[in-house]
Design a protein around this motif. Structure first.
Motif, PDB file in Angstrom:
ATOM      1  N   ASP A 177       0.851  -1.190   0.000  1.00 20.22           N
ATOM      2  CA  ASP A 177       0.000   0.000   0.000  1.00 20.22           C
ATOM      3  C   ASP A 177       0.895   1.252   0.000  1.00 20.22           C
ATOM      4  OD1 ASP A 177      -1.548   2.177   0.714  1.00 20.22           O
ATOM      5  OD2 ASP A 177      -2.735   1.078   2.200  1.00 20.22           O
ATOM      6  N   GLY A 178       0.958   1.899  -1.153  1.00 16.97           N
ATOM      7  CA  GLY A 178       1.852   3.052  -1.306  1.00 16.97           C
ATOM      8  C   GLY A 178       1.505   4.191  -0.364  1.00 16.97           C
ATOM      9  N   ALA A 179       0.217   4.403  -0.126  1.00 20.99           N
ATOM     10  CA  ALA A 179      -0.185   5.491   0.773  1.00 20.99           C
ATOM     11  C   ALA A 179       0.291   5.187   2.196  1.00 20.99           C
ATOM     12  CB  ALA A 179      -1.697   5.662   0.742  1.00 20.99           C
ATOM     13  N   ARG A 180       0.137   3.942   2.594  1.00 21.46           N
ATOM     14  CA  ARG A 180       0.596   3.566   3.929  1.00 21.46           C
ATOM     15  C   ARG A 180       2.122   3.742   4.046  1.00 21.46           C
ATOM     16  NH1 ARG A 180      -1.495  -0.169   7.468  1.00 21.46           N
ATOM     17  NH2 ARG A 180      -2.359  -1.566   5.904  1.00 21.46           N
ATOM     18  N   ALA A 181       2.813   3.292   3.022  1.00 23.05           N
ATOM     19  CA  ALA A 181       4.277   3.386   3.055  1.00 23.05           C
ATOM     20  C   ALA A 181       4.707   4.836   3.270  1.00 23.05           C
ATOM     21  CB  ALA A 181       4.861   2.841   1.755  1.00 23.05           C
ATOM     22  N   THR A 182       4.071   5.747   2.537  1.00 26.57           N
ATOM     23  CA  THR A 182       4.435   7.164   2.654  1.00 26.57           C
ATOM     24  C   THR A 182       4.075   7.704   4.030  1.00 26.57           C
ATOM     25  OG1 THR A 182       3.805   7.261   0.351  1.00 26.57           O
ATOM     26  CG2 THR A 182       4.282   9.349   1.416  1.00 26.57           C
ATOM     27  N   ARG A 183       2.864   7.355   4.493  1.00 25.60           N
ATOM     28  CA  ARG A 183       2.396   7.826   5.800  1.00 25.60           C
ATOM     29  C   ARG A 183       3.352   7.373   6.904  1.00 25.60           C
ATOM     30  NH1 ARG A 183      -2.798   5.892   4.689  1.00 25.60           N
ATOM     31  NH2 ARG A 183      -2.384   4.032   5.945  1.00 25.60           N
ATOM     32  N   VAL A 184       3.730   6.116   6.879  1.00 25.95           N
ATOM     33  CA  VAL A 184       4.599   5.579   7.934  1.00 25.95           C
ATOM     34  C   VAL A 184       5.998   6.190   7.802  1.00 25.95           C
ATOM     35  CG1 VAL A 184       5.628   3.478   8.897  1.00 25.95           C
ATOM     36  CG2 VAL A 184       3.246   3.465   8.129  1.00 25.95           C
ATOM     37  N   ALA A 185       6.489   6.265   6.571  1.00 26.30           N
ATOM     38  CA  ALA A 185       7.824   6.839   6.354  1.00 26.30           C
ATOM     39  C   ALA A 185       7.898   8.244   6.944  1.00 26.30           C
ATOM     40  CB  ALA A 185       8.158   6.864   4.866  1.00 26.30           C
ATOM     41  N   ASN A 186       6.816   9.003   6.795  1.00 24.53           N
ATOM     42  CA  ASN A 186       6.816  10.380   7.298  1.00 24.53           C
ATOM     43  C   ASN A 186       6.877  10.443   8.816  1.00 24.53           C
ATOM     44  OD1 ASN A 186       6.769  11.450   4.777  1.00 24.53           O
ATOM     45  ND2 ASN A 186       4.559  11.743   4.707  1.00 24.53           N
ATOM     46  N   GLN A 187       6.420   9.399   9.485  1.00 23.33           N
ATOM     47  CA  GLN A 187       6.354   9.470  10.955  1.00 23.33           C
ATOM     48  C   GLN A 187       7.507   8.771  11.659  1.00 23.33           C
ATOM     49  OE1 GLN A 187       2.071   9.089  12.457  1.00 23.33           O
ATOM     50  NE2 GLN A 187       1.950   8.432  10.333  1.00 23.33           N
ATOM     51  N   ILE A 188       8.327   8.069  10.892  1.00 17.75           N
ATOM     52  CA  ILE A 188       9.450   7.378  11.536  1.00 17.75           C
ATOM     53  C   ILE A 188      10.589   8.358  11.796  1.00 17.75           C
ATOM     54  CG2 ILE A 188      11.275   5.685  11.092  1.00 17.75           C
ATOM     55  CD1 ILE A 188       9.272   3.770  10.210  1.00 17.75           C
ATOM     56  N   GLN A 189      11.110   8.303  13.010  1.00 12.09           N
ATOM     57  CA  GLN A 189      12.209   9.200  13.381  1.00 12.09           C
ATOM     58  C   GLN A 189      13.530   8.496  13.087  1.00 12.09           C
ATOM     59  OE1 GLN A 189      11.044   9.458  17.420  1.00 12.09           O
ATOM     60  NE2 GLN A 189       9.337  10.830  16.987  1.00 12.09           N
ATOM     61  N   ALA A 190      13.934   8.565  11.833  1.00  8.89           N
ATOM     62  CA  ALA A 190      15.190   7.916  11.433  1.00  8.89           C
ATOM     63  C   ALA A 190      15.700   8.594  10.176  1.00  8.89           C
ATOM     64  CB  ALA A 190      14.973   6.431  11.176  1.00  8.89           C
ATOM     65  N   GLY A 191      17.005   8.573  10.012  1.00 11.26           N
ATOM     66  CA  GLY A 191      17.605   9.220   8.849  1.00 11.26           C
ATOM     67  C   GLY A 191      17.395   8.461   7.547  1.00 11.26           C
ATOM     68  N   ILE A 192      17.051   7.183   7.640  1.00 15.07           N
ATOM     69  CA  ILE A 192      16.929   6.347   6.445  1.00 15.07           C
ATOM     70  C   ILE A 192      15.671   5.491   6.562  1.00 15.07           C
ATOM     71  CG2 ILE A 192      18.002   4.475   5.111  1.00 15.07           C
ATOM     72  CD1 ILE A 192      20.681   5.475   6.604  1.00 15.07           C
ATOM     73  N   VAL A 193      14.856   5.500   5.522  1.00 11.20           N
ATOM     74  CA  VAL A 193      13.678   4.630   5.470  1.00 11.20           C
ATOM     75  C   VAL A 193      13.771   3.796   4.200  1.00 11.20           C
ATOM     76  CG1 VAL A 193      11.164   4.501   5.446  1.00 11.20           C
ATOM     77  CG2 VAL A 193      12.288   6.420   6.611  1.00 11.20           C
ATOM     78  N   MET A 194      13.665   2.491   4.345  1.00  7.38           N
ATOM     79  CA  MET A 194      13.695   1.590   3.194  1.00  7.38           C
ATOM     80  C   MET A 194      12.292   1.047   2.979  1.00  7.38           C
ATOM     81  SD  MET A 194      17.119  -0.358   4.531  1.00  7.38           S
ATOM     82  CE  MET A 194      17.291   0.502   6.109  1.00  7.38           C
ATOM     83  N   ILE A 195      11.729   1.254   1.813  1.00  6.28           N
ATOM     84  CA  ILE A 195      10.379   0.753   1.530  1.00  6.28           C
ATOM     85  C   ILE A 195      10.487  -0.414   0.556  1.00  6.28           C
ATOM     86  CG2 ILE A 195       8.114   1.310   0.573  1.00  6.28           C
ATOM     87  CD1 ILE A 195       8.603   4.231   1.480  1.00  6.28           C
ATOM     88  N   ASN A 196      10.092  -1.584   1.006  1.00  6.85           N
ATOM     89  CA  ASN A 196      10.172  -2.811   0.186  1.00  6.85           C
ATOM     90  C   ASN A 196      11.562  -2.976  -0.411  1.00  6.85           C
ATOM     91  OD1 ASN A 196       7.434  -3.356   0.672  1.00  6.85           O
ATOM     92  ND2 ASN A 196       6.835  -2.030  -1.020  1.00  6.85           N
ATOM     93  N   CYS A 197      12.567  -2.615   0.355  1.00 13.96           N
ATOM     94  CA  CYS A 197      13.921  -2.516  -0.187  1.00 13.96           C
ATOM     95  C   CYS A 197      14.922  -3.008   0.850  1.00 13.96           C
ATOM     96  CB  CYS A 197      14.191  -1.053  -0.529  1.00 13.96           C
ATOM     97  SG  CYS A 197      15.857  -0.731  -1.084  1.00 13.96           S
ATOM     98  N   PRO A 198      15.748  -3.991   0.495  1.00 16.64           N
ATOM     99  CA  PRO A 198      16.706  -4.473   1.486  1.00 16.64           C
ATOM    100  C   PRO A 198      17.920  -3.556   1.671  1.00 16.64           C
ATOM    101  CG  PRO A 198      16.868  -5.769  -0.526  1.00 16.64           C
ATOM    102  CD  PRO A 198      15.749  -4.785  -0.741  1.00 16.64           C
ATOM    103  N   PHE A 199      18.170  -2.683   0.706  1.00 18.52           N
ATOM    104  CA  PHE A 199      19.405  -1.878   0.745  1.00 18.52           C
ATOM    105  C   PHE A 199      19.163  -0.505   1.366  1.00 18.52           C
ATOM    106  CE2 PHE A 199      19.918  -4.486  -3.250  1.00 18.52           C
ATOM    107  CZ  PHE A 199      20.667  -5.470  -2.625  1.00 18.52           C
TER     108      PHE A 199
END
Ligand code: NAD
Ligand code: MN
Length: 505
Positions: free
Chosen positions: A435-457
């Motif tokens: 769910d692309g909308a969920r991915a963006t929503r969660v990415a925006n709220q995570i307190q971290a310098g790097i967010v990987m979405i469906n991505c191992p690298f």
């Protein structure tokens, strides 16, 4: 075109019994004659001896770096010429790729697969900064009509660069490439456990035409050489990658001379698997996220949170595959996971696992030292999966820096975000969902310098790498790293036809 034909400097074998310090373009022994012995963690065998820098040697390196910066030509070269030298460093590294990979494998106990990826990246880092520096420039700013303002990016000066043992050559490249691209001089202090490829990189810099004194390499004790550099009034900047407690000490000490500081520190990165994820991709990516480099990664995804609806299926598959991870000959391409860096790290890992067991957690896979056949004297730990934890346990909150992951359930997105952020660290994070909308929503709220979405690298040359919170500050591997090795000078002039007399005297 063969680089060996072009160069006048005699190339020594990459792998040898003794490695020198590099100070002012020369390979030198330690002033005290002391050496560091470096061992192969996979076998426990001696790999080589390395000159161990003393304070006196470090002082010479600072003087050489200072002289090269203050009176040398490197920073005055046209940008394109520095770029050419960076590309040449990359070309020499590429021409010696297999030797560098082998040396890294011997010094660290990591798999050949991991070393190949990291050394490829180290090469690409020099190429990336050779390109990036050409576009790095100041600005022209809006000021009232008869004034003119522009900025220049000036190299910050002499930089102490202190690196950890987990990705030796890649960390050295992350630091040396942007610093010399902008015209700085550097003094690199590699970790004593894994100094070899950094020394060879220093030699390659000389061979490629970096002037004497611009790149100095001083393997030695952190408490002695590292600390001396951090306190030195002639050092303008410290770039440190390592543990959070030492990062805090460095920041405090560097404040005495108001050095510029960038810190890449520890992590405890969350990995969130939502119910709508591609489960097999999430399993494979999450295995890589924790077990790559034997878990000895600052951005290791060591906290795994799985939605309750898919928890049993996901954890079942994850544990089954974790048990299939092959340990053994690091030079064999079929080996999945390498050794642990040393006995101390092995003990630390095991004490975390034991503390989890005492706290009532359940070990689903691994949980102990192993000795793959033929590697009886090395340091090895099984890929370990721990469940039934609560969020206050040490094993959930502290960085282990080994192949140990904790798995927990969550019931909804809100809880997943709350748990992900319930940590002192903020380096990496991963999200698995279709769910692309969920991915963006969660990415925006995570307190971290790097967010990987469906991505191992977590990174490529060009992507900013660095942390929030107690994972440090500053970003490496990206264009903005160039700003961290430069000062911005603002130049304001007046071009009006009439003289101005602001005081009205
Ligand atoms: P460490 O902090 O023990 O050592 C790092 C470096 O600092 C070594 O070269 C060491 O000799 C030197 N050092 C030690 N004491 C010093 C002092 N008082 N003054 C100056 N220098 C000193 O870390 P390590 O065990 O080599 O590496 C593991 C740590 O590094 C982990 O916490 C990991 O998360 C972190 N790390 C972070 C990143 C990142 O980019 N955020 C990348 C790799 C590793
Ligand atoms: Mn070693």
């Amino acid at each position: 075109m063969s680089t060996t034909q072009e160069t006048k400097v005699e190339q020594e074998a990459v792998k040898r019994d003794f490695y020198h310090l590099i100070i002012n373009g020369e390979k030198v022994k330690s002033s005290t004659g002391e050496t560091i012995k470096t061992y192969n963690p996979a076998t426990g065998e001696l790999v080589a001896e390395v000159a161990k820098a003393s304070k006196e040697d470090t002082e010479k390196a600072v003087a050489a770096a200072r002289e090269a910066f203050d009176n040398g030509k490197w920073k005055k070269y046209p940008v394109g010429r520095r770029a050419q030298v960076l590309n040449k460093i990359a070309a020499i590294m590429r021409s010696r790729f297999n030797e560098l990979v082998e040396l890294e494998v011997l010094d660290t106990g990591k798999t050949i697969h991991a070393a190949q990826g990291q050394i490829t990246q180290a090469i690409e880092d020099f190429e990336f900064y050779a390109g990036a520096i050409v576009g790095h420039r100041g600005t022209v700013n809006n000021v009232p009509g008869q004034f003119h303002n522009y900025t220049e990016k000036e190299p910050v000066g002499v930089c102490a660069q202190i690196t950890p043992w987990n990705y030796p050559m890649m960390m050295a490249a992350w630091k040396i490439a942007p610093a010399i691209a902008v015209g700085c001089s550097v003094i690199v202090k590699p970790a004593s456990l894994t100094p070899l490829t950094t020394i060879v990189l220093g030699e390659i810099c000389q061979e490629a035409g970096v002037p004497a004194g611009v790149v100095n390499i001083v393997p030695g004790s952190g408490a002695e050489v590292g600390d001396y550099l951090v306190g030195h009034p002639q050092v303008d900047k410290v770039a440190f990658t390592g543990s959070t407690p030492i990062g805090k000490d460095i920041m405090a000490k560097a404040s005495q001379t108001l050095k510029r500081v960038t810190l890449e520190l520890g992590g405890k990165s969350p990995n969130l698997v939502f119910a709508d994820a591609d489960i097999d991709a999430a399993v494979d990516g999450s295995l890589f996220g924790i077990f790559y480099n034997s878990g000895q990664s600052c951005e290791a995804r060591s906290r795994l949170y799985v939605h309750e609806d898919i928890y049993d299926e996901f954890v079942g598959k994850f544990v089954e595959k974790a048990k299939k991870i092959k340990l053994g000959d690091p030079l064999d391409k079929g080996t999945h996971m390498g050794a642990i860096i040393d006995q101390g790290q092995l003990d630390t890992i095991d004490s975390y696992v034991q503390s989890a067991i005492q706290d009532g957690a359940e070990v689903l896979a691994g949980g102990k030292q192993v000795h793959p056949e033929g590697y009886e004297n090395g340091f090895w730990y099984e890929p370990t999966v721990i469940a039934n934890v609560n969020h206050d346990m040490k094993v959930v909150q502290e960085e282990i820096f080994g192949p140990v992951v904790v798995v927990m359930k969550f019931k909804d997105e809100k809880e997943a975000i709350r748990l992900a952020n319930d940590t002192d660290f903020g380096l990496g994070s991963a999200i698995w969902t279709k769910d692309g909308a969920r991915a963006t929503r969660v990415a925006n709220q995570i307190q971290a310098g790097i967010v990987m979405i469906n991505c191992p690298f977590s990174a490529f040359p060009g992507t900013p790498f660095g942390g929030y919170k107690q994972s440090g500050f500053g970003r490496e591997l990206s264009i903005e790293s160039l700003d961290l090795y430069t000062e911005t000078k603002s130049i304001l002039s007046y071009y009006g036809s009439r003289p101005i007399n602001p005081l009205g005297v």
